[in-house]
Design a protein around this motif. Sequence first.
Motif, PDB file in Angstrom:
ATOM      1  N   ILE A   1     -18.636  -4.509 -11.049  1.00 34.68           N
ATOM      2  CA  ILE A   1     -19.093  -3.211 -11.548  1.00 34.68           C
ATOM      3  C   ILE A   1     -20.605  -3.221 -11.727  1.00 34.68           C
ATOM      4  O   ILE A   1     -21.298  -2.270 -11.353  1.00 34.68           O
ATOM      5  CB  ILE A   1     -18.406  -2.854 -12.885  1.00 34.68           C
ATOM      6  N   ASP A   2     -21.132  -4.306 -12.292  1.00 39.27           N
ATOM      7  CA  ASP A   2     -22.587  -4.422 -12.453  1.00 39.27           C
ATOM      8  C   ASP A   2     -23.293  -4.370 -11.107  1.00 39.27           C
ATOM      9  O   ASP A   2     -24.331  -3.725 -10.960  1.00 39.27           O
ATOM     10  CB  ASP A   2     -22.955  -5.714 -13.188  1.00 39.27           C
ATOM     11  N   ALA A   3     -22.711  -5.041 -10.115  1.00 40.66           N
ATOM     12  CA  ALA A   3     -23.309  -5.029  -8.779  1.00 40.66           C
ATOM     13  C   ALA A   3     -23.220  -3.633  -8.160  1.00 40.66           C
ATOM     14  O   ALA A   3     -24.171  -3.161  -7.524  1.00 40.66           O
ATOM     15  CB  ALA A   3     -22.622  -6.055  -7.882  1.00 40.66           C
ATOM     16  N   LEU A   4     -22.094  -2.957  -8.352  1.00 40.81           N
ATOM     17  CA  LEU A   4     -21.939  -1.591  -7.827  1.00 40.81           C
ATOM     18  C   LEU A   4     -22.980  -0.650  -8.422  1.00 40.81           C
ATOM     19  O   LEU A   4     -23.477   0.247  -7.744  1.00 40.81           O
ATOM     20  CB  LEU A   4     -20.539  -1.051  -8.111  1.00 40.81           C
ATOM     21  N   ARG A   5     -23.306  -0.840  -9.683  1.00 44.07           N
ATOM     22  CA  ARG A   5     -24.283   0.034 -10.351  1.00 44.07           C
ATOM     23  C   ARG A   5     -25.683  -0.106  -9.761  1.00 44.07           C
ATOM     24  O   ARG A   5     -26.519   0.764  -9.948  1.00 44.07           O
ATOM     25  CB  ARG A   5     -24.313  -0.262 -11.844  1.00 44.07           C
ATOM     26  N   GLN A   6     -25.918  -1.204  -9.055  1.00 46.50           N
ATOM     27  CA  GLN A   6     -27.229  -1.419  -8.453  1.00 46.50           C
ATOM     28  C   GLN A   6     -27.368  -0.713  -7.102  1.00 46.50           C
ATOM     29  O   GLN A   6     -28.469  -0.604  -6.575  1.00 46.50           O
ATOM     30  CB  GLN A   6     -27.496  -2.912  -8.293  1.00 46.50           C
ATOM     31  N   LEU A   7     -26.256  -0.237  -6.556  1.00 43.53           N
ATOM     32  CA  LEU A   7     -26.286   0.469  -5.274  1.00 43.53           C
ATOM     33  C   LEU A   7     -26.731   1.911  -5.478  1.00 43.53           C
ATOM     34  O   LEU A   7     -26.672   2.445  -6.584  1.00 43.53           O
ATOM     35  CB  LEU A   7     -24.892   0.468  -4.639  1.00 43.53           C
ATOM     36  N   SER A   8     -27.120   2.554  -4.385  1.00 40.32           N
ATOM     37  CA  SER A   8     -27.414   3.984  -4.466  1.00 40.32           C
ATOM     38  C   SER A   8     -26.113   4.728  -4.754  1.00 40.32           C
ATOM     39  O   SER A   8     -25.019   4.213  -4.510  1.00 40.32           O
ATOM     40  CB  SER A   8     -28.018   4.486  -3.149  1.00 40.32           C
ATOM     41  N   VAL A   9     -26.214   5.933  -5.253  1.00 32.06           N
ATOM     42  CA  VAL A   9     -25.031   6.720  -5.612  1.00 32.06           C
ATOM     43  C   VAL A   9     -24.127   6.909  -4.398  1.00 32.06           C
ATOM     44  O   VAL A   9     -22.909   6.720  -4.477  1.00 32.06           O
ATOM     45  CB  VAL A   9     -25.444   8.090  -6.197  1.00 32.06           C
ATOM     46  N   ARG A  10     -24.697   7.275  -3.279  1.00 33.41           N
ATOM     47  CA  ARG A  10     -23.904   7.526  -2.071  1.00 33.41           C
ATOM     48  C   ARG A  10     -23.214   6.257  -1.567  1.00 33.41           C
ATOM     49  O   ARG A  10     -22.068   6.292  -1.151  1.00 33.41           O
ATOM     50  CB  ARG A  10     -24.779   8.121  -0.958  1.00 33.41           C
ATOM     51  N   GLN A  11     -23.926   5.136  -1.598  1.00 37.52           N
ATOM     52  CA  GLN A  11     -23.318   3.877  -1.160  1.00 37.52           C
ATOM     53  C   GLN A  11     -22.161   3.507  -2.082  1.00 37.52           C
ATOM     54  O   GLN A  11     -21.094   3.112  -1.616  1.00 37.52           O
ATOM     55  CB  GLN A  11     -24.359   2.757  -1.143  1.00 37.52           C
ATOM     56  N   ARG A  12     -22.381   3.647  -3.387  1.00 39.01           N
ATOM     57  CA  ARG A  12     -21.328   3.330  -4.352  1.00 39.01           C
ATOM     58  C   ARG A  12     -20.111   4.219  -4.127  1.00 39.01           C
ATOM     59  O   ARG A  12     -18.982   3.756  -4.097  1.00 39.01           O
ATOM     60  CB  ARG A  12     -21.869   3.482  -5.772  1.00 39.01           C
ATOM     61  N   GLU A  13     -20.331   5.521  -3.945  1.00 47.89           N
ATOM     62  CA  GLU A  13     -19.224   6.447  -3.711  1.00 47.89           C
ATOM     63  C   GLU A  13     -18.442   6.058  -2.460  1.00 47.89           C
ATOM     64  O   GLU A  13     -17.208   6.013  -2.471  1.00 47.89           O
ATOM     65  CB  GLU A  13     -19.734   7.877  -3.555  1.00 47.89           C
ATOM     66  N   ALA A  14     -19.152   5.790  -1.377  1.00 51.05           N
ATOM     67  CA  ALA A  14     -18.487   5.451  -0.116  1.00 51.05           C
ATOM     68  C   ALA A  14     -17.652   4.179  -0.258  1.00 51.05           C
ATOM     69  O   ALA A  14     -16.512   4.127   0.208  1.00 51.05           O
ATOM     70  CB  ALA A  14     -19.520   5.294   1.001  1.00 51.05           C
ATOM     71  N   LEU A  15     -18.204   3.170  -0.920  1.00 49.78           N
ATOM     72  CA  LEU A  15     -17.469   1.913  -1.077  1.00 49.78           C
ATOM     73  C   LEU A  15     -16.254   2.067  -1.981  1.00 49.78           C
ATOM     74  O   LEU A  15     -15.183   1.538  -1.683  1.00 49.78           O
ATOM     75  CB  LEU A  15     -18.391   0.818  -1.628  1.00 49.78           C
ATOM     76  N   VAL A  16     -16.407   2.774  -3.076  1.00 47.15           N
ATOM     77  CA  VAL A  16     -15.279   2.955  -3.999  1.00 47.15           C
ATOM     78  C   VAL A  16     -14.162   3.758  -3.336  1.00 47.15           C
ATOM     79  O   VAL A  16     -12.986   3.399  -3.420  1.00 47.15           O
ATOM     80  CB  VAL A  16     -15.747   3.624  -5.312  1.00 47.15           C
TER      81      VAL A  16
END
Length: 161
Positions: free
Chosen positions: A104-119
């Motif tokens: 989760i901490d690592a995901l928070r470091q991604l851009s919003v769009r990258q995080r959304e796509a991965l999740v």
Amino acid sequence: MEREAALTRLFESHYTGLLRLAVLLGADDAEDIVAEAFCELHRRWNRLRTADAALPYLRSVVCNLTRMRLRHLQVVRKHAEWSTDLERSAESVALLRDDQKALIDALRQLSVRQREALVLRYWLGLRESDIAAAMSISCGAVKAHTNRGMATLTKIMRERR
């Protein structure tokens, strides 16, 4: 009456998953976002093509509301000239296991769009077309955000070792 029964079934079977989606996308008020998504669905039920479109609609609303709230927080922080850590609700924190916290901490470091796509891809297992619909972008953009996000996430997780 049929609408209420269908909404109740959706709520009972997908509330926790939608809550997790909002948390993984970075929402600090995940419960509010999911509740608002269900309100939107209730309001627009008659506009759905079929009842099967309800869950993708909910996912899309959760993504959009989370994105809007995160943008709002960025603006508030920028103009307030002070930043505090977001307080997480007890329910949001309880949903996360200890072994998920690093991710989760690592995901928070991604851009919003990258995080959304991965999740949406790896947590919910959606197809590219469904992700594109939820994020309101093209399938090509989904591929780009997913690839860049995975590369960045891999790098972050390797550095933590």
